[in-house]
Scaffold this active site. Structure first.
Site, PDB file in Angstrom:
ATOM      1  N   HIS A 109       0.821  -1.221   0.000  1.00 31.77           N
ATOM      2  CA  HIS A 109       0.000   0.000   0.000  1.00 31.77           C
ATOM      3  C   HIS A 109       0.855   1.271   0.000  1.00 31.77           C
ATOM      4  O   HIS A 109       0.362   2.345   0.341  1.00 31.77           O
ATOM      5  CB  HIS A 109      -0.953   0.005   1.205  1.00 31.77           C
ATOM      6  CG  HIS A 109      -2.078  -0.990   1.066  1.00 31.77           C
ATOM      7  ND1 HIS A 109      -2.946  -1.291   2.086  1.00 31.77           N
ATOM      8  CD2 HIS A 109      -2.476  -1.741   0.016  1.00 31.77           C
ATOM      9  CE1 HIS A 109      -3.822  -2.204   1.677  1.00 31.77           C
ATOM     10  NE2 HIS A 109      -3.560  -2.495   0.422  1.00 31.77           N
ATOM     11  N   CYS A 117       5.475  11.347  -8.076  1.00 32.75           N
ATOM     12  CA  CYS A 117       5.234  12.520  -8.921  1.00 32.75           C
ATOM     13  C   CYS A 117       4.118  12.211  -9.899  1.00 32.75           C
ATOM     14  O   CYS A 117       4.203  11.237 -10.659  1.00 32.75           O
ATOM     15  CB  CYS A 117       6.505  12.913  -9.665  1.00 32.75           C
ATOM     16  SG  CYS A 117       6.228  14.334 -10.733  1.00 32.75           S
ATOM     17  N   SER A 177      -7.490  -6.750   9.840  1.00 31.75           N
ATOM     18  CA  SER A 177      -8.910  -7.120   9.951  1.00 31.75           C
ATOM     19  C   SER A 177      -9.365  -7.945   8.750  1.00 31.75           C
ATOM     20  O   SER A 177     -10.433  -8.539   8.777  1.00 31.75           O
ATOM     21  CB  SER A 177      -9.773  -5.852  10.037  1.00 31.75           C
ATOM     22  OG  SER A 177      -9.594  -5.078   8.874  1.00 31.75           O
ATOM     23  N   ASN A 201      -3.748 -12.230  15.785  1.00 28.26           N
ATOM     24  CA  ASN A 201      -4.481 -10.957  15.851  1.00 28.26           C
ATOM     25  C   ASN A 201      -4.952 -10.735  17.283  1.00 28.26           C
ATOM     26  O   ASN A 201      -5.061 -11.673  18.066  1.00 28.26           O
ATOM     27  CB  ASN A 201      -5.684 -11.001  14.894  1.00 28.26           C
ATOM     28  CG  ASN A 201      -6.173  -9.615  14.508  1.00 28.26           C
ATOM     29  OD1 ASN A 201      -5.372  -8.782  14.060  1.00 28.26           O
ATOM     30  ND2 ASN A 201      -7.451  -9.345  14.681  1.00 28.26           N
ATOM     31  N   GLU A 203      -7.820 -10.088  18.342  1.00 27.06           N
ATOM     32  CA  GLU A 203      -9.106 -10.753  18.586  1.00 27.06           C
ATOM     33  C   GLU A 203      -9.517 -11.468  17.305  1.00 27.06           C
ATOM     34  O   GLU A 203      -8.937 -11.207  16.252  1.00 27.06           O
ATOM     35  CB  GLU A 203     -10.159  -9.697  18.964  1.00 27.06           C
ATOM     36  CG  GLU A 203     -10.276  -8.659  17.876  1.00 27.06           C
ATOM     37  CD  GLU A 203     -10.938  -7.359  18.317  1.00 27.06           C
ATOM     38  OE1 GLU A 203     -11.253  -7.225  19.500  1.00 27.06           O
ATOM     39  OE2 GLU A 203     -11.130  -6.514  17.439  1.00 27.06           O
TER      40      GLU A 203
END
Ligand code: OAD
Length: 233
Positions: A109, A117, A177, A201, A203
């Site tokens: 990402h 540019c 997530s 994770n 949770e």
């Protein structure tokens, strides 16, 4: 050492949470405070570039006040042991994996410390505000934007990631997530091709039932513990 030949690790905002960087979708997360449409789409940038540049300048400046945590450091240790047979893919735009000692990090990402540019399309290492419209170091046009993948844009290095997923026999997802594709689909791809799959994770996530195994708890605990087990195994 553990009985795996090739490992792909996918990390998300949860691995940097204990370093003090906001996640996106947890209570109080970034997407509760800012609208995705405004600050994470090309349309939002076209509408209000000052708002978007200011948002990313602040996130980039905030990196000076955070440090990598035990989870980042444990993954760097794992990379040193597995070398070329480990691919660390992160959705995170922070630099905490690198500062924790990882060398070969695939930032699908993009990165806060990089500028893109919009005139010559060069990506340049960058560590200064973009709101002041500095010139591109290559073409000199004042058209730099954050080198962060926005919604509707193609993530970086997908070919390399897909090749690694095809080859891996262990896929591990840490602190994400699983809400954003294509990253959210990696576990199914890896599993379909025969890899063992593990979620680490805080949770259970929506994707938890897909994984062969899930361990839940803060990344600074579960990640070093898992790395030590793997290296002892
Ligand atoms: P999310 O905010 O969607 O998810 C963070 C995950 O980390 C959640 O599942 C939390 O339970 C978990 N978590 C929180 N604290 C943790 C801790 N201390 N230890 C372990 N886990 C913890 O963030 P991402 O999944 O990374 O993309 O989000 C994916 C993408 O959505 C981001 O890269 C960003 C965002 O929109 C773009 O901007 C393109």
């Amino acid at each position: 050492m553990a009985d795996f030949n090739s490992i792909v690790i996918l990390t998300g905002a949860g691995i940097s949470a204990e370093s003090g960087i906001d996640t996106f979708r947890d209570h109080g997360g970034l997407w509760e405070k800012h609208s995705i449409e405004d600050v994470a789409t090309p349309q939002g940038f076209a509408r209000d570039p000052d708002l978007v540049l200011g948002f990313y300048d602040a996130r980039c400046a905030a990196l000076a006040n955070v440090e990598p945590n035990a989870a980042h450091i444990a993954l760097a240790k794992l990379e040193r042991e597995f070398a070329d047979s480990l691919l660390l893919v992160t959705q995170n735009v922070d630099d905490l994996h690198e500062r924790g000692g990882s060398i070969n990090v695939c930032h699908m990402h993009g990165q806060l410390k990089s500028a893109l540019c919009t005139s010559c399309e060069t990506r340049s290492a960058w560590d200064a505000p973009l709101s002041s419209r500095p010139p591109c170091p290559v073409c000199q046009a004042p058209t730099l934007r954050p080198d962060v993948v926005w919604f509707g844009e193609a993530p970086y290095q997908m070919r390399r990631i897909e090749e690694a997923i095809m080859e891996c026999d262990l896929f591990v997802s840490i602190g994400t997530s699983g809400a954003v594709y294509p990253a959210a689909g990696f576990v199914q791809q890896a599993k379909r091709l025969g890899a063992r799959t593990l979620e680490l994770n805080l949770e259970p996530s929506e994707g938890t039932p897909i994984f062969h195994e899930a361990r839940h708890g803060p990344a600074t605990q579960v990640v070093p513990q898992w790395v030590d087990e793997l290296l002892a195994g």
